[in-house]
Structures are given as structure tokens and as C-alpha cells.
Scaffold this motif. Structure first.
Motif, PDB file in Angstrom:
ATOM      1  N   ALA A  42       0.826  -1.306  -0.033  1.00 16.08           N
ATOM      2  CA  ALA A  42       0.032   0.007  -0.015  1.00 16.08           C
ATOM      3  C   ALA A  42       0.824   1.397   0.156  1.00 16.08           C
ATOM      4  N   SER A 168     -12.085   5.732   3.269  1.00 12.87           N
ATOM      5  CA  SER A 168     -10.922   5.345   2.648  1.00 12.87           C
ATOM      6  C   SER A 168     -10.320   4.415   3.560  1.00 12.87           C
ATOM      7  N   ILE A 169      -9.458   3.386   2.791  1.00 10.24           N
ATOM      8  CA  ILE A 169      -8.752   2.612   3.689  1.00 10.24           C
ATOM      9  C   ILE A 169      -7.587   2.992   4.537  1.00 10.24           C
ATOM     10  N   TYR A 174      -6.463  -3.041   7.092  1.00  8.21           N
ATOM     11  CA  TYR A 174      -5.338  -3.944   6.619  1.00  8.21           C
ATOM     12  C   TYR A 174      -5.224  -4.851   7.631  1.00  8.21           C
ATOM     13  N   TRP A 177      -7.995  -7.343   7.681  1.00 11.73           N
ATOM     14  CA  TRP A 177      -8.464  -8.016   6.504  1.00 11.73           C
ATOM     15  C   TRP A 177      -8.035  -9.383   6.194  1.00 11.73           C
ATOM     16  N   CYS A 204     -15.934  -3.862  -0.650  1.00 17.18           N
ATOM     17  CA  CYS A 204     -14.912  -2.799  -1.114  1.00 17.18           C
ATOM     18  C   CYS A 204     -13.530  -3.245  -0.886  1.00 17.18           C
ATOM     19  N   MET A 205     -13.212  -4.043   0.179  1.00 19.50           N
ATOM     20  CA  MET A 205     -11.759  -4.450   0.377  1.00 19.50           C
ATOM     21  C   MET A 205     -11.182  -5.334  -0.936  1.00 19.50           C
ATOM     22  N   GLU A 207     -11.938  -5.087  -4.019  1.00 20.64           N
ATOM     23  CA  GLU A 207     -11.625  -4.248  -4.931  1.00 20.64           C
ATOM     24  C   GLU A 207     -10.410  -3.233  -5.019  1.00 20.64           C
ATOM     25  N   ASP A 208      -9.764  -3.284  -3.721  1.00 20.66           N
ATOM     26  CA  ASP A 208      -8.417  -2.800  -3.388  1.00 20.66           C
ATOM     27  C   ASP A 208      -7.301  -3.166  -4.020  1.00 20.66           C
ATOM     28  N   THR A 210      -4.276  -3.186  -3.583  1.00 19.60           N
ATOM     29  CA  THR A 210      -3.154  -3.876  -2.660  1.00 19.60           C
ATOM     30  C   THR A 210      -3.481  -4.907  -2.284  1.00 19.60           C
TER      31      THR A 210
END
Length: 239
Positions: A42, A168-169, A174, A177, A204-205, A207-208, A210
Motif C-alpha cells: 500500500a 478510505s482504507i 488492513y 483483512w 470494498c476491500m 476491490e482494493d 493492494t
């Protein structure tokens, strides 16, 4: 993600850490090590990964970290940092770009408190599958996990945000996750039933970029997990 095969007892230690880089001693399927890989990715930190055979650890690795645990970080000057949360906070402090922890002390404390609560959740990801394997009735444990996950759902509903500290992440997302990534593998996805905000968070995660870069396919997880449960973990599966 490193494609390097794991180093076992009797192996030759890798060379020194390159200047301007950092080394992560990892295991490809370890959720704790994945935390550190997520942060490295990230933040765009230049790094190399050395995978360790955790069942037959090299002596040179035990000299760096007497606990023999991953993740372990090493800097070009030979500094060694270990424990997943400590390595992640270290990286966020040393590399100022793309900060994942908030600067505000109270907001940072809130993330740490959330992580403390989550530390009471992660044991269920081990106790329930092991109980099933032993033929135990795990319905009560599954009920407890469902209740704990519903608390996370309530937090997301209360804040009306996609992630745990806003839209936002950040670090907290993280850090949690890796265990959610393994819900389907461990046949625990139903424990999120009735937690729509948490289910949306997982979507949503996924789609990240990272997360995509550090995850394994379900089939790969299943194949490794089978060898792990049989007591003969194939740390190099798929390479």
C-alpha cells in the motif's frame, strides 16, 4: 508477492539487504505476515521477501528473531523488527508517504482499541475449524463469532462509512483483512449473515489493488490448508 521458495534448516542465509530497501521474512500463507505485506504494498515501499519454512526454520533466521516468527523485518543496517502490528506501525512511521495511521493521537488510539477488540475475534478462526476436525459441536463457537462480527457491523453502520475509519482504507482495515479473506476457506462466511455493512466492507476491500496484489485464490488456500491440517504444510504450494 514473492514467488521465492521457503528457506529451511541447513539453507544458506540470503545476502545483505539492499540499500534503499527493506527485507520481509514471511510465509506465503500466514495472515500475520500478510498484514505487513499489505502495508509494504500500500505504501509502495521497495522491499524483498524471504519466505521461511516455519516447521523447519533455518538457524540463521533464529539468530535474527529468537522467537522464530514471521513477519520479521530487516533493514540494510541490520536492524530487526518483528511482531505484525509493530512491523506495520514501524513502516508507517519510517516511510512518510501514504500514511495509514491517523496523525491525531485520539484517532490513532481508536484504531488501536479496535484492534484490541479484534484480537479477541481471531482465535475463533482457529478454534472452530479445529473443533470441526475433532468432531466437536462448534455451533456455540460459531454463534459467539457471529455476535462479535455483528459488533463490527454495528460500528460500520454507526459511522455510515465503507471502511472502519472513514471512506478510505487505513491501517485498521488492513490489520483485520487477512482473516476475512479466509472466511470462505474456513467455512465461516455464514457468520456474517445479518451483518450487511460488514459484508459491504469485504466487497470494498476486495476491490482494493493492494488486497488484490497480496491475496491467493481460494483453490490455492484450500490446497495449502489441506497440507497444513495433515501436519505436513507445503509452504511452497503453487510455485
Amino acid at each position: 508477492m514473492s514467488s521465492q521458495k521457503s528457506f529451511a534448516k541447513g539453507s544458506t542465509a540470503p545476502g545483505p539487504v539492499a540499500q534503499g530497501s527493506v527485507r520481509l521474512y514471511s510465509m506465503r500463507f500466514c495472515p500475520f505476515a500478510q498484514r505487513t505485506r499489505l502495508v509494504l504494498t500500500a505504501k509502495g515501499i521497495k522491499h524483498d521477501i524471504v519466505n521461511i519454512n516455519l516447521k523447519d526454520k533455518p538457524d540463521w533466521f533464529l539468530e535474527k528473531n529468537p522467537l522464530g516468527l514471521v513477519p520479521t523485518l530487516e533493514t540494510p543496517s541490520g536492524q530487526v523488527i518483528y511482531e505484525s502490528l509493530i512491523t506495520c506501525e514501524y513502516l508507517d512511521e519510517v516511510y512518510a508517504n501514504n500514511k495509514l495511521l491517523p496523525a491525531d493521537p485520539y484517532e490513532k488510539a481508536q484504531q488501536k482499541m479496535m484492534l484490541e477488540h479484534f484480537s479477541k475475534v481471531t482465535p475463533y478462526f482457529y478454534k472452530i475449524p479445529m473443533g470441526r476436525r475433532n468432531g466437536d459441536d462448534v455451533s456455540a463457537l460459531e454463534g459467539e463469532l457471529k455476535e462479535k462480527l455483528s459488533k463490527s457491523n454495528q460500528h460500520l453502520e454507526k459511522t455510515k462509512s465503507n471502511f472502519f475509519a472513514g471512506n478510505s482504507i487505513t491501517m485498521i482495515d488492513y490489520m483485520m483483512w487477512p482473516w476475512f479473506e479466509r472466511l470462505e476457506l474456513l467455512e465461516l462466511k455464514h457468520c456474517m449473515d445479518g451483518s450487511p455493512a460488514l459484508q459491504k466492507w469485504t466487497e470494498c476491500m476486495l476491490e482494493d489493488p493492494t488486497v488484490k496484489d497480496t491475496k491467493h485464490s481460494l483453490d490455492t488456500y484450500k490446497a495449502f490448508y489441506k497440507t497444513y491440517m495433515e501436519g505436513k504444510p507445503n509452504y511452497d504450494y503453487g510455485l
